[in-house]
Design a protein around this motif. Sequence first.
Motif, short mmCIF file in Angstrom:
data_model
loop_
_atom_site.label_atom_id
_atom_site.label_comp_id
_atom_site.label_asym_id
_atom_site.label_seq_id
_atom_site.Cartn_x
_atom_site.Cartn_y
_atom_site.Cartn_z
N LEU A 1 8.98 -7.89 5.54
CA LEU A 1 8.25 -9.12 5.87
C LEU A 1 7.66 -9.06 7.28
CD1 LEU A 1 10.66 -11.79 4.35
CD2 LEU A 1 8.38 -11.18 3.51
N LEU A 2 8.44 -8.58 8.22
CA LEU A 2 7.95 -8.50 9.60
C LEU A 2 6.81 -7.49 9.73
CD1 LEU A 2 11.35 -8.67 11.52
CD2 LEU A 2 9.55 -10.41 11.48
N GLU A 3 6.96 -6.31 9.11
CA GLU A 3 5.92 -5.28 9.21
C GLU A 3 4.62 -5.73 8.55
OE1 GLU A 3 7.64 -1.84 7.41
OE2 GLU A 3 8.85 -1.34 9.17
N GLN A 4 4.70 -6.24 7.34
CA GLN A 4 3.49 -6.63 6.61
C GLN A 4 2.82 -7.85 7.23
OE1 GLN A 4 2.12 -4.65 4.42
NE2 GLN A 4 3.87 -3.29 4.69
N SER A 5 3.60 -8.78 7.73
CA SER A 5 3.03 -9.96 8.38
C SER A 5 2.28 -9.55 9.65
CB SER A 5 4.14 -10.95 8.72
OG SER A 5 3.61 -12.08 9.36
N ALA A 6 2.87 -8.66 10.43
CA ALA A 6 2.20 -8.18 11.65
C ALA A 6 0.92 -7.43 11.30
CB ALA A 6 3.14 -7.30 12.45
N ARG A 7 0.96 -6.63 10.24
CA ARG A 7 -0.22 -5.87 9.83
C ARG A 7 -1.35 -6.80 9.40
NH1 ARG A 7 -2.52 -4.36 5.25
NH2 ARG A 7 -0.85 -5.16 3.94
N ILE A 8 -1.03 -7.81 8.63
CA ILE A 8 -2.07 -8.74 8.15
C ILE A 8 -2.63 -9.56 9.30
CG2 ILE A 8 -2.41 -10.80 6.72
CD1 ILE A 8 -0.54 -9.45 4.68
N LYS A 9 -1.79 -10.01 10.22
CA LYS A 9 -2.29 -10.75 11.39
C LYS A 9 -3.19 -9.86 12.25
CE LYS A 9 1.33 -14.17 11.83
NZ LYS A 9 2.50 -14.64 12.54
N ARG A 10 -2.82 -8.60 12.35
CA ARG A 10 -3.62 -7.68 13.16
C ARG A 10 -4.96 -7.38 12.49
NH1 ARG A 10 0.00 -4.02 13.31
NH2 ARG A 10 -0.80 -2.76 11.60
N GLU B 1 -2.43 -15.54 8.27
CA GLU B 1 -1.03 -15.38 7.91
C GLU B 1 -0.87 -14.80 6.52
OE1 GLU B 1 2.04 -18.10 8.79
OE2 GLU B 1 0.76 -19.24 10.15
N MET B 2 0.26 -14.13 6.31
CA MET B 2 0.57 -13.55 5.02
C MET B 2 1.05 -14.64 4.06
SD MET B 2 3.27 -10.47 4.22
CE MET B 2 4.68 -11.33 4.89
N ASN C 1 12.42 -17.93 6.25
CA ASN C 1 12.64 -18.84 7.37
C ASN C 1 12.92 -18.07 8.65
OD1 ASN C 1 12.25 -21.19 5.93
ND2 ASN C 1 14.41 -21.43 5.42
N ILE C 2 13.71 -17.02 8.56
CA ILE C 2 14.04 -16.22 9.75
C ILE C 2 12.81 -15.54 10.31
CG2 ILE C 2 15.30 -14.15 10.51
CD1 ILE C 2 17.54 -15.04 8.53
N THR C 3 11.97 -15.01 9.42
CA THR C 3 10.76 -14.31 9.88
C THR C 3 9.61 -15.27 10.17
OG1 THR C 3 10.06 -13.91 7.60
CG2 THR C 3 11.36 -12.18 8.69
N GLN C 4 9.86 -16.56 10.02
CA GLN C 4 8.89 -17.62 10.30
C GLN C 4 7.61 -17.48 9.48
OE1 GLN C 4 8.48 -17.52 14.56
NE2 GLN C 4 10.44 -18.53 14.87
N ASN C 5 7.79 -17.14 8.21
CA ASN C 5 6.66 -17.08 7.29
C ASN C 5 6.59 -18.42 6.58
OD1 ASN C 5 5.22 -16.66 4.74
ND2 ASN C 5 5.04 -14.58 5.53
N ARG D 1 -3.80 -10.30 1.30
CA ARG D 1 -2.90 -11.10 2.12
C ARG D 1 -1.63 -11.48 1.39
NH1 ARG D 1 -5.72 -16.40 3.67
NH2 ARG D 1 -3.61 -16.89 4.36
N THR D 2 -1.53 -11.16 0.11
CA THR D 2 -0.45 -11.66 -0.73
C THR D 2 0.62 -10.59 -0.93
OG1 THR D 2 -2.03 -13.05 -1.89
CG2 THR D 2 0.09 -12.71 -2.94
N LEU D 3 1.85 -10.93 -0.56
CA LEU D 3 3.00 -10.07 -0.81
C LEU D 3 3.81 -10.72 -1.91
CD1 LEU D 3 5.13 -8.06 1.51
CD2 LEU D 3 6.35 -9.78 0.21
N SER D 4 4.09 -10.00 -2.97
CA SER D 4 4.89 -10.52 -4.08
C SER D 4 6.28 -9.92 -4.04
CB SER D 4 4.24 -10.18 -5.42
OG SER D 4 3.00 -10.83 -5.54
N VAL D 5 7.28 -10.76 -4.17
CA VAL D 5 8.68 -10.33 -4.25
C VAL D 5 9.16 -10.72 -5.64
CG1 VAL D 5 11.00 -10.53 -3.29
CG2 VAL D 5 9.01 -10.71 -1.78
N VAL D 6 9.45 -9.72 -6.47
CA VAL D 6 9.88 -9.95 -7.85
C VAL D 6 11.38 -9.67 -7.92
CG1 VAL D 6 9.45 -9.40 -10.27
CG2 VAL D 6 7.61 -9.15 -8.60
N LEU D 7 12.15 -10.70 -8.24
CA LEU D 7 13.61 -10.59 -8.25
C LEU D 7 14.12 -10.05 -9.58
CD1 LEU D 7 14.44 -14.01 -6.57
CD2 LEU D 7 14.20 -11.79 -5.48
#
Length: 173
Positions: A108-117, A122-123, A146-150, A68-74
């Motif tokens: 974010l939108l694709e992975q969040s939808a996949r995890i919910k499905r 929630e992701m 915020n835009i993707t409501q995560n 369920r965890t998505l990591s964003v490394v800057l």
Amino acid sequence: MAELNTSDNGKKRGHNTRKPLRVDLTAMVDLAFLLITFFILTTTLKEPKMMNVAMPVDAEPGGVAASRTLSVVLGRGDKAAWYMGEIDKPVISPSVIGLDKGNLRKILLEQSARIKREQKKEMIVLIKPSDQSVYDNLVQVMDELNITQNSIRAVVDISADDVAMLKKDKIYN
């Protein structure tokens, strides 16, 4: 003392001489400086920008599933790497994206939808800024969340494995 003098330039009118007019402007100058001082001290020059951060109350029993965890490394240069799961055994392998083209929103939108499905939950997004990333990139990621409501997110310290991944992808010196 401020004053305004008017004179006749020595001209006489008839037998009466006119006295020059004298206006004292001290009170007006004082009032002007008091008003300027008042407006300078009471004016807000710039509103501070703040974002509310909600801290977790309780952890989930048994921990959080890595799937369920998505990591964003800057990294540097407005680039980031993202992956699902843990860095040593990722569910989705790390991939480099540019933060300026809307790529992150799509992910974010694709992975969040996949995890919910798949998991009906929630992701969770972990943001890991490196010492070579800029603050603006962190703000961009938070805005995209915020835009993707995560709503489940955390800013965490970057690990040595994440730094090694950034070096391999050439977005870290």
